[in-house]
Design a protein around this motif. Sequence first.
Motif, short mmCIF file in Angstrom:
data_model
loop_
_atom_site.label_atom_id
_atom_site.label_comp_id
_atom_site.label_asym_id
_atom_site.label_seq_id
_atom_site.Cartn_x
_atom_site.Cartn_y
_atom_site.Cartn_z
N PRO A 87 9.51 -1.17 -4.80
CA PRO A 87 9.60 0.22 -5.27
C PRO A 87 9.13 1.26 -4.25
CG PRO A 87 7.75 -0.91 -6.29
CD PRO A 87 8.55 -1.95 -5.60
N ASN A 88 8.23 0.87 -3.35
CA ASN A 88 7.70 1.86 -2.41
C ASN A 88 8.72 2.29 -1.36
OD1 ASN A 88 5.21 1.80 -3.68
ND2 ASN A 88 4.42 0.17 -2.38
N VAL A 89 9.81 1.53 -1.22
CA VAL A 89 10.84 1.87 -0.24
C VAL A 89 11.94 2.72 -0.87
CG1 VAL A 89 12.43 0.90 1.48
CG2 VAL A 89 10.34 -0.31 0.92
N VAL A 90 11.97 2.79 -2.20
CA VAL A 90 13.06 3.46 -2.90
C VAL A 90 13.24 4.92 -2.47
CG1 VAL A 90 13.95 4.15 -5.16
CG2 VAL A 90 12.95 1.89 -4.85
N PRO A 91 12.17 5.71 -2.27
CA PRO A 91 12.40 7.10 -1.84
C PRO A 91 13.19 7.21 -0.54
CG PRO A 91 10.15 6.83 -2.61
CD PRO A 91 10.74 5.45 -2.55
N VAL A 92 13.02 6.26 0.36
CA VAL A 92 13.81 6.26 1.60
C VAL A 92 15.25 5.90 1.31
CG1 VAL A 92 14.06 5.25 3.90
CG2 VAL A 92 11.77 5.64 2.96
N LEU A 93 15.46 4.87 0.50
CA LEU A 93 16.81 4.43 0.18
C LEU A 93 17.57 5.46 -0.62
CD1 LEU A 93 16.03 0.72 -0.77
CD2 LEU A 93 16.91 1.60 1.39
N GLU A 99 0.79 -1.23 0.00
CA GLU A 99 0.00 0.00 0.00
C GLU A 99 0.82 1.28 0.00
OE1 GLU A 99 -3.30 0.03 2.74
OE2 GLU A 99 -3.27 -2.16 2.91
N GLY A 100 2.13 1.18 0.16
CA GLY A 100 2.96 2.37 0.12
C GLY A 100 3.31 2.89 1.50
N LEU A 101 4.31 3.76 1.54
CA LEU A 101 4.78 4.31 2.81
C LEU A 101 3.71 5.10 3.54
CD1 LEU A 101 8.33 5.49 1.69
CD2 LEU A 101 7.87 3.88 3.56
N GLU A 102 2.84 5.76 2.79
CA GLU A 102 1.81 6.59 3.41
C GLU A 102 0.82 5.76 4.22
OE1 GLU A 102 0.54 5.36 -0.64
OE2 GLU A 102 2.35 6.29 0.21
N ALA A 103 0.73 4.46 3.93
CA ALA A 103 -0.21 3.59 4.65
C ALA A 103 0.34 3.14 5.99
CB ALA A 103 -0.55 2.37 3.80
N LEU A 104 1.63 3.34 6.19
CA LEU A 104 2.27 2.84 7.41
C LEU A 104 2.08 3.83 8.56
CD1 LEU A 104 4.05 0.72 8.80
CD2 LEU A 104 6.05 2.00 8.00
N SER A 105 1.48 3.37 9.62
CA SER A 105 1.36 4.13 10.86
C SER A 105 1.47 3.15 12.01
CB SER A 105 0.02 4.87 10.93
OG SER A 105 -1.05 3.95 11.06
#
Length: 205
Positions: A97-103, A25-31
């Motif tokens: 791919p959803n983790v790439v912005p962090v990496l 679901e992407g980083l925005e879904a993580l809380s």
Amino acid sequence: MARPRQALLTRQRIVDAAAELVDEEGLEALSVRRLATELGVQGPSLYNHFATKADIVDAVADSVIEQVDVSAFGAFPWPEALRRWALSYHAVLVAHPNVVPVLAQGPGRRPFALAMADTVYGALIDAGFSPARATHIGALMRYLVTGSALGSFALGFHIDPSLYERYPHLHRAHRLAAHHVAVDEGAFALGLDLLINGLEVGTHR
């Protein structure tokens, strides 16, 4: 004594659940609240293992880097080792791919990311590159790998052929999306070849 009704909460369980959530679901879904719900626990219990949500994100990012194969360094000449590492690095990031912005922000304080950077840098130094040049090569490789995984070049073009009637050199651009895997993977392979070949030429000057 009766067994606990659910598995004990561990750092690894938290990271695995968070990674699955981010992948789906992407980083925005993580809380913290959502993650606690997925794990069937109360939110505050997660803080026994991670001080902040950012720490959880870092752990997820590092779990991705842990999957990158660096074993070619020390086993092959540096050009082949660099190629094998880059291909593994790219494949892992494309799979997450959803983790790439962090990496893309760099290793920060993440242990596996720092270990990978240390391995690559050390191999380049051992190959005879100066510290400055080894740093530049490491940075350049990260730009190529993370940049190629941040988004699809081919999928950036719309499938409506009428959109390109004003652009005489883009009359086939509407077909790119249908072939995005071949286009994007081909572009990465070309970039990697040019980069490594260029470095090899440079070392013989």
